[in-house]
Enzyme design. Sequence first.
Site, PDB file in Angstrom:
ATOM      1  N   HIS A   1     -10.588   4.403   2.534  1.00 44.65           N
ATOM      2  CA  HIS A   1     -10.058   5.209   1.422  1.00 44.65           C
ATOM      3  C   HIS A   1     -11.141   5.574   0.417  1.00 44.65           C
ATOM      4  O   HIS A   1     -11.013   6.525  -0.334  1.00 44.65           O
ATOM      5  CB  HIS A   1      -8.911   4.473   0.728  1.00 44.65           C
ATOM      6  CG  HIS A   1      -9.368   3.427  -0.224  1.00 44.65           C
ATOM      7  ND1 HIS A   1      -9.672   2.160   0.176  1.00 44.65           N
ATOM      8  CD2 HIS A   1      -9.607   3.468  -1.557  1.00 44.65           C
ATOM      9  CE1 HIS A   1     -10.069   1.457  -0.872  1.00 44.65           C
ATOM     10  NE2 HIS A   1     -10.035   2.224  -1.933  1.00 44.65           N
TER      11      HIS A   1
ATOM     12  N   TYR B   1      -1.723  -3.791  15.461  1.00 48.68           N
ATOM     13  CA  TYR B   1      -2.130  -2.469  15.933  1.00 48.68           C
ATOM     14  C   TYR B   1      -1.811  -2.237  17.411  1.00 48.68           C
ATOM     15  O   TYR B   1      -1.234  -1.227  17.795  1.00 48.68           O
ATOM     16  CB  TYR B   1      -3.638  -2.256  15.749  1.00 48.68           C
ATOM     17  CG  TYR B   1      -4.073  -1.997  14.340  1.00 48.68           C
ATOM     18  CD1 TYR B   1      -3.160  -1.621  13.355  1.00 48.68           C
ATOM     19  CD2 TYR B   1      -5.412  -2.110  13.987  1.00 48.68           C
ATOM     20  CE1 TYR B   1      -3.583  -1.389  12.064  1.00 48.68           C
ATOM     21  CE2 TYR B   1      -5.836  -1.875  12.694  1.00 48.68           C
ATOM     22  CZ  TYR B   1      -4.923  -1.516  11.729  1.00 48.68           C
ATOM     23  OH  TYR B   1      -5.344  -1.284  10.464  1.00 48.68           O
TER      24      TYR B   1
ATOM     25  N   ASP C   1     -15.482  -7.038   3.274  1.00 46.93           N
ATOM     26  CA  ASP C   1     -14.414  -6.334   2.564  1.00 46.93           C
ATOM     27  C   ASP C   1     -14.916  -5.029   1.942  1.00 46.93           C
ATOM     28  O   ASP C   1     -14.177  -4.045   1.910  1.00 46.93           O
ATOM     29  CB  ASP C   1     -13.853  -7.259   1.479  1.00 46.93           C
ATOM     30  CG  ASP C   1     -12.565  -6.729   0.874  1.00 46.93           C
ATOM     31  OD1 ASP C   1     -11.779  -6.114   1.616  1.00 46.93           O
ATOM     32  OD2 ASP C   1     -12.346  -6.927  -0.336  1.00 46.93           O
TER      33      ASP C   1
ATOM     34  N   LYS D   1      -8.253  -0.364   7.409  1.00 47.23           N
ATOM     35  CA  LYS D   1      -9.126  -1.503   7.686  1.00 47.23           C
ATOM     36  C   LYS D   1      -8.363  -2.802   7.391  1.00 47.23           C
ATOM     37  O   LYS D   1      -7.366  -2.759   6.691  1.00 47.23           O
ATOM     38  CB  LYS D   1     -10.389  -1.406   6.838  1.00 47.23           C
ATOM     39  CG  LYS D   1     -10.112  -1.674   5.352  1.00 47.23           C
ATOM     40  CD  LYS D   1     -11.355  -2.001   4.570  1.00 47.23           C
ATOM     41  CE  LYS D   1     -10.918  -2.391   3.178  1.00 47.23           C
ATOM     42  NZ  LYS D   1     -11.794  -3.000   2.310  1.00 47.23           N
TER      43      LYS D   1
ATOM     44  N   LEU E   1       0.832  -1.197   0.000  1.00 49.14           N
ATOM     45  CA  LEU E   1       0.000   0.000   0.000  1.00 49.14           C
ATOM     46  C   LEU E   1       0.869   1.251   0.000  1.00 49.14           C
ATOM     47  O   LEU E   1       0.586   2.234  -0.677  1.00 49.14           O
ATOM     48  CB  LEU E   1      -0.900  -0.013   1.245  1.00 49.14           C
ATOM     49  CG  LEU E   1      -2.024   1.010   1.233  1.00 49.14           C
ATOM     50  CD1 LEU E   1      -3.053   0.664   0.171  1.00 49.14           C
ATOM     51  CD2 LEU E   1      -2.680   1.093   2.601  1.00 49.14           C
TER      52      LEU E   1
ATOM     53  N   HIS F   1     -17.073   0.498   2.774  1.00 48.71           N
ATOM     54  CA  HIS F   1     -17.171   1.482   1.690  1.00 48.71           C
ATOM     55  C   HIS F   1     -18.621   1.810   1.323  1.00 48.71           C
ATOM     56  O   HIS F   1     -19.026   2.970   1.317  1.00 48.71           O
ATOM     57  CB  HIS F   1     -16.488   0.965   0.422  1.00 48.71           C
ATOM     58  CG  HIS F   1     -15.072   0.537   0.615  1.00 48.71           C
ATOM     59  ND1 HIS F   1     -14.239   1.135   1.521  1.00 48.71           N
ATOM     60  CD2 HIS F   1     -14.338  -0.423   0.010  1.00 48.71           C
ATOM     61  CE1 HIS F   1     -13.048   0.557   1.459  1.00 48.71           C
ATOM     62  NE2 HIS F   1     -13.093  -0.395   0.553  1.00 48.71           N
TER      63      HIS F   1
END
Length: 793
Positions: free
Chosen positions: A205, A150, A263, A175, A38, A268
């Site tokens: 995003h 995390y 996902d 995520k 990423l 989203h």
Amino acid sequence: MLLRGAVCALFVLQVVPLLARETRGHVSVVLVGATGDLARKYLWQGLFQLYLDEVSHGHTFTFHGGAQSEPKRGRKVMYERLKDLACPPEVSPDRCAVLKDQFLKLTEYHQLKTKQDYAALNREIQTVLAQEGLEEAGRIFYLSVPPFAYAEIAGHINSSCRPPPGAWLRVALEKPFGHDLKSAQELAESLKAFFREEEIYRVDHYLGKQAVAHILPFREQNRQHLEPLWNRHHVERVEIVLKETVDVKNRTSFYEEYGVVRDILQNHLTEVLMFLAMELPENVGNAEDVLRSKLQTFASLRGLEKNSAVMGQYEAYNRHVREELQKGLDYFSSTPTFAGVLVQLDNLRWEGVPFILASGKVLDERVGYVRVLFKNRAYCAQHEAAWDPGQSHCKPRQVVFYVGHGELNSPAVLVSRNLFRPAMPRGSWKEVQDRTHLRLFGQPLSDYYLYVPAVERDAYSVLISQIYHGKKDVFITTENLLASWAFWTPLLANWASESPRLYPGGRENGPLLDFEVVGGEVRFVTKEAVQVMAPGDQQTPGDYKTIQSRFRQSQLVTAWSEELIARLASDIEVAALKAVQRSGVFHFALSGGSSPLALFKQLAWHHYGFPWRQTHVWLVDERCVPLADPESNFGNLHEHLLRHVRVPYFNVHPMPVHVHQRLCVEEDQGPALYAREIAALVANSSLDLVLLGVGRDGHTASLFPRSPVGLDGQEPDVVFTESPSKPHQRMTFSLALINKAKRVAVLVLGKGKHEIVTVVSRAGHEPQKWPISGVKPSSGQLAWYVDYEALLG
Ligand SMILES: *[C@@H]1O[C@H](CO)[C@@H](O)[C@H](O)[C@H]1NC(C)=O
Ligand SMILES: *[C@@H]1O[C@H](CO)[C@@H](O)[C@H](O)[C@H]1NC(C)=O
Ligand SMILES: *[C@@H]1O[C@H](CO)[C@@H](O)[C@H](O)[C@H]1NC(C)=O
């Protein structure tokens, strides 16, 4: 290299000496996971863009890339990734080279593995600040690491890398944020131990995509046109769609755990749904206002049931899983790679408007869009050729937020010309008029006002800029996240053991994944060919039906449950029409329990000729809970039937379980009250149709075995009883009242009832032992509706 930090800080002062004097302080940006995928694809470019945008506005920067690799190797890999940084088109190549060089000099690699590593990073940041006499404005940590890491990293940041008081800390996370409600709660708890809510920036995003980010501003800037239209009276449906052509090869270890709903839809598409459906906050730029409005909208989402979704899986998926996860040939994954979901909102604005969310892998095209389709009411008398796109009431009317890819191959906002000319912010969006050869959603582009971004920007660079500016409205707060998981988790649980429909992929899918909204549910349009039972098998249901057409000396109707329910529904309709013809009204008493729910749906959605206006609805039994309680039979009846049909309010007769602010107290005489109400409206208290079920213990209505009242066939007509297994008391018809009815139908569904059906088929008249055996209308008819599973086991 050792002095790098100091060198680059000096460099800050040399490159922008004028600005340094008026600096608003120094910002350190730490990218954890700096050598990952990423980071390579988006994050470094986003940070470079941040530098380009902001370096002349007063802050000074240093960038720190961190990863697990030891310094020499890590540095090499990281700089490899930094080579591809690009400038926007308006920057000349020479200038770009200079800027890139500056950025590289401000960027340093750190091995970040242990607590000591983080402490060292902290010392370095402090040293640079001290040497250059810079005020610290704040620190951004962008964690591009798997979620299991995390908590540990968060602990190190909290204990070793917090900036001093007065400077801010912002921690961005990627995520997945959990796997279901419970895991999301746990993850949220563990973060909360280290960071304050305002320090956490959960990145979705998709919210940085230009078309998505513009939904709320668009609604606000066009409030005057949209406010009268943006509601159930005008919107026909809303589609929120993200289609992909790629498969999940090489990612199955992740995907097998998540699937398309977790996902894509849970995050989203749900966020987009919120932007569309929320009440417009007073100030769309205010994160708190937006959040409040969003949470209200979450609260009005109707719960998802199994039939709210259709799921698919591309055919090669299972093979990918077997190969990559070393599964045997007997392994069959039920993870969906395609989902279509119907979301409904129970509020005044959106009640009844279908919001369709759809996403999948290996589909025929890559595209993302949001489409709001308005109702068309006009009939146009002139030929289509004469329709003026700007005027005609006959052309489709829609607003589209085109997220990207697809035929337009860019983000865009489109508004049908027969709606209104939208207000769009000058500078950031520009109108396009030359792409008229394309068609979109059934209309040539010339039918739309079409706007595209003046400069296309990557979602990550948009979001990184928002983090830097501390604008939280496009990030996912903890409350927001948990509300979303609370909404999706029941559907995931319902589907956990279901098999998705297999699809070949790409264009070959044909209409296989098309789905439709019918009666508050979704289903695939094309049926799958399934063979239920081979002809010639023993116990062919057809044969059985002809042999056993009577059950306990009464009529028996039997079939597979779906067919059976359809048959019962039409028998009820016939009975209703006859009763209305005879006496002008139809008195219909309904039971609680789960079996009738499918019947209610059938009645609500398939019987348009039903005389609802002349129908009185009575309750056979009720639990002693308030009517709005999810346990209430009336509540269920309302939810699944009454709110979908037009029974006049004054014909609806819930049982008075709630009297004088208390539930089912003897001295309030609720049963007598209900019996009197029936007697007042129904001649001889003889109801036209009473619908009953049967419990596994032989109970019917709320008449349980050995109940001291209600089973002896004598008055009273309505009584209180007690269920042996549940704490609540019940109010119920007695056998006396049931047996006065003109018609009684007993509906029995499912394998679980096979045993009691067998027992009751042989039992005599023994109401104390098997209350159902006491059902014997004195002058009316009794009919049994028993499905094959209950009858045959
Ligand atoms: C966070 O850091 C502060 C300051 O070092 C420390 O007092 C606190 O215990 C830390 N929180 C956790 C949960 O470790
Ligand atoms: C999957 O991984 C293999 C080996 O690492 C690589 O050769 C291949 O290109 C990858 N395929 C995809 C679709 O990324
Ligand atoms: C009510 O009962 C009486 C006496 O049994 C009977 O004659 C009459 O037909 C009944 N009325 C109805 C509407 O069933």
